[in-house]
Design a protein around this motif. Sequence first.
Motif, short mmCIF file in Angstrom:
data_model
loop_
_atom_site.label_atom_id
_atom_site.label_comp_id
_atom_site.label_asym_id
_atom_site.label_seq_id
_atom_site.Cartn_x
_atom_site.Cartn_y
_atom_site.Cartn_z
N THR A 48 -29.56 5.08 14.98
CA THR A 48 -29.19 4.11 14.08
C THR A 48 -30.32 3.06 13.84
O THR A 48 -30.59 2.58 12.62
CB THR A 48 -27.93 3.24 14.57
N ASP A 49 -30.97 2.35 14.76
CA ASP A 49 -32.07 1.65 14.64
C ASP A 49 -33.21 2.20 13.64
O ASP A 49 -33.68 1.65 12.94
CB ASP A 49 -32.50 1.12 16.06
N LYS A 50 -33.28 3.45 13.80
CA LYS A 50 -34.25 4.07 13.31
C LYS A 50 -33.90 4.38 11.85
O LYS A 50 -34.87 4.31 10.84
CB LYS A 50 -34.57 5.59 13.93
N LEU A 51 -32.61 4.58 11.67
CA LEU A 51 -32.15 4.93 10.31
C LEU A 51 -32.19 3.38 9.57
O LEU A 51 -32.75 3.45 8.34
CB LEU A 51 -30.83 5.31 10.11
N ILE A 52 -31.99 2.36 10.33
CA ILE A 52 -31.81 1.17 9.62
C ILE A 52 -33.35 0.70 9.20
O ILE A 52 -33.79 0.12 8.18
CB ILE A 52 -31.37 -0.02 10.44
N ASN A 53 -34.29 0.80 10.09
CA ASN A 53 -35.83 0.81 9.84
C ASN A 53 -36.15 1.48 8.62
O ASN A 53 -37.09 1.06 7.72
CB ASN A 53 -36.56 0.98 10.89
N SER A 54 -35.76 3.03 8.38
CA SER A 54 -35.96 3.70 7.53
C SER A 54 -35.55 3.12 6.13
O SER A 54 -36.16 3.40 4.91
CB SER A 54 -35.61 4.89 7.51
N GLU A 56 -34.82 -0.16 5.49
CA GLU A 56 -35.45 -1.23 5.12
C GLU A 56 -37.02 -0.87 4.31
O GLU A 56 -37.25 -1.15 3.49
CB GLU A 56 -36.02 -2.00 6.33
N ARG A 57 -37.46 0.40 4.80
CA ARG A 57 -38.82 0.76 4.35
C ARG A 57 -38.86 1.19 2.84
O ARG A 57 -39.48 1.16 1.70
CB ARG A 57 -39.43 1.91 5.21
N ILE A 58 -37.32 1.99 2.57
CA ILE A 58 -36.88 2.28 1.19
C ILE A 58 -36.82 1.29 0.26
O ILE A 58 -37.16 1.08 -1.04
CB ILE A 58 -35.84 3.20 1.22
N VAL A 59 -36.03 0.07 0.74
CA VAL A 59 -35.91 -1.16 -0.24
C VAL A 59 -37.38 -1.59 -0.43
O VAL A 59 -37.63 -2.11 -1.67
CB VAL A 59 -35.41 -2.25 0.91
#
Length: 205
Positions: A48-54, A56-59
Amino acid sequence: MSTSFQDSKQSLQERLHTLLTRLSDTSEILKKWPDTKGSDTTIHIKTTDKLINSIERIVDGIKLVEEKVNCVPTGESSGTDKDLPSKLRQIAIPLDLLDMMDYAGGLNPDCFARGLMEEAQRQMGNLKRRKMSMDMLAHFIQNGMKDREEKLQKIRSLDEKIAAADKREAEKESKQSVENFAAAVSKKRKRDDDDVDLDAPATKR
């Protein structure tokens, strides 16, 4: 905010590739989401942390693209980057990310032609609908005028009949008055003649 987002030297195509790469990476995270092993949920927390970081990178990648599309051209900008925002704003045809990636010194001819045809067909459809509406309105107006003329014709015909009937009635009354007057005159003459006959013997005596 990522370092790449602050890099104003990146071209729009490079920024779009970066955004698509980040979208692809996020999709892979979702596809490879691990199963829970027993009661241990640590793997889900890490994923989940990895998904959230990803995300944020999309944003950041979206902001990166928006910065280039909405940027105000400066003296340091290349000719392509200077013309891009104004060209994109002047076009009424929406362009998706893949079409925008085909940008190279000008809008992709195939993309522009497809969009132009779609816009032309849309406007033609609007014109056809307007023409149909105008035809319907003209038809209703014509029928309304025809009905009104027919009603006026009936009213005029009725008025003429009433006028003719009034005229006949007036002529009848006039004729009756003349006949009554003639009868009265005739009666008066008859009475006068009778009076003369009664006076005649008295004169002889």
